[in-house]
Design a protein around this motif. Structure first.
Motif, short mmCIF file in Angstrom:
data_model
loop_
_atom_site.label_atom_id
_atom_site.label_comp_id
_atom_site.label_asym_id
_atom_site.label_seq_id
_atom_site.Cartn_x
_atom_site.Cartn_y
_atom_site.Cartn_z
N LEU A 101 0.85 -1.18 0.00
CA LEU A 101 0.00 0.00 0.00
C LEU A 101 0.89 1.23 0.00
N ILE A 116 -8.16 -0.04 4.81
CA ILE A 116 -7.05 0.48 4.00
C ILE A 116 -6.86 1.97 4.27
N THR A 164 -3.66 3.78 6.15
CA THR A 164 -2.94 4.88 5.51
C THR A 164 -2.88 6.11 6.41
#
Length: 322
Positions: free
Chosen positions: A71, A110, A114
């Motif tokens: 990611l 996700i 982040t």
């Protein structure tokens, strides 16, 4: 009308069977997990392979991949401890370990990972000075991973690692750092050059001193050898002179012995007198050649008797021969 409806009933039943078939059978691919809800509630997690559901009652609500997922964390500006702006860009590697928590623990895990990575990174960078941020990348990565992994447990996610891709300070800082690096390298070059000259001078001085020592040792050895040579020469000369004197003495002793033996033989005394007379006459002859003045001895009359005795010996020897 009813007849037409009866004729279309098998088609409708076939279509219903096909639809129910598609809804009832689900194939889950490898390294994936499906979350099934029954009447809006969590029912079970489907593992890879063929599974059967109840159409219109069960439904696949979430699909998760169990592979490691990279990611990319968007770059952001962080302020260091010495108030320097630093643009940081990183990447996170994570993996879904609990599909149920990943589905219901967070609305968007996700996005949560982040945002948490960015905030944690700003906090870590804010506790370090600019120079330390370049030196302690491994420490920064470890701190971010520990913080993310602790929070992601409730999201069914395991954060494996975090890597800083790039650290970009402002252009002014870059120019200053480049100037500092250039000055440091020039300093090291000058130090290395001076050390080289120092070592060269030391080596030259050591070589000159060693040469002088070798030369002095050589001269001392030469003097010792010369002295030993003179000593040996004098010893040999002395030994030669001693040997010559010894030989002369032995010759004289041998001559005297022979004369003594000759005197004991018949006519030996007369022969000795003859030899003495010859030498006597010869000596007077040389004396007359070398000087105009001749000094005669008082007993010169004895010469005649010596000569006459010698002549008698010669005549006696002639008469004795056959």
């Amino acid at each position: 009308m009813i007849f037409d409806l009866l004729l279309s009933l098998p088609v409708i039943l076939l279509a219903a069977v096909v639809i129910f078939g598609f809804k009832a059978f689900v194939i889950v691919p490898q390294q994936q997990a499906y979350i099934v809800e029954r009447l809006g509630r969590f029912h079970k997690t489907l593992t890879p392979g063929l599974s059967i559901l109840i159409p219109f009652i069960d439904r696949v609500a979430y699909k998760h991949t169990l592979k490691e997922i990279p990611l990319d964390v968007p770059s952001q500006v962080c302020i260091t401890r010495d108030n320097t702006q630093l643009t940081v860009d990183g990447i996170i590697y994570f993996q879904v370990t609990d599909p149920k928590l990943a589905s219901y623990g967070s609305s968007n895990y996700i996005m949560a990972i982040t945002q948490l990575a960015q905030t944690t990174l700003r906090s870590v960078i804010g506790r370090m000075e600019l120079d330390k941020t370049f030196e302690e990348r491994d420490e920064i990565n470890s701190i971010v991973v520990a913080a993310l992994d602790e929070a992601a447990i409730s999201w069914g996610v395991k954060v494996l690692r975090y890597e800083i891709k790039d650290l970009v300070p402002p252009q002014e800082i870059l120019r200053a750092m480049q100037a500092q690096i250039t000055a440091e390298r020039e300093k090291r070059a000058r130090i290395a050059e001076s050390e080289g000259r120092k070592i060269e001078q030391i080596n030259l001085a050591s070589g000159q001193r060693e040469a002088q020592i070798q030369q002095s040792e050589g001269e001392a050895q030469a003097a010792i050898n010369a002295s030993n040579g003179d000593k040996i020469a004098r010893i040999n000369q002395a030994q030669g002179e001693a040997e010559a004197l010894r030989l002369v003495a032995e010759a004289n002793a041998d001559a005297i012995s022979r004369i003594a033996q000759a005197l004991q033989t018949p006519g030996g005394n007369e022969a000795v007198n003859l030899k003495v007379a010859e030498q006597y006459v010869e000596a007077f002859g040389k004396l007359a050649k070398e000087s105009n003045t001749l000094i005669m001895p008082a007993n010169i009359a004895d010469i005649g008797s010596l000569v006459s005795a010698g002549l008698k010996i010669v005549e006696r020897q002639k008469s004795a021969q056959p």
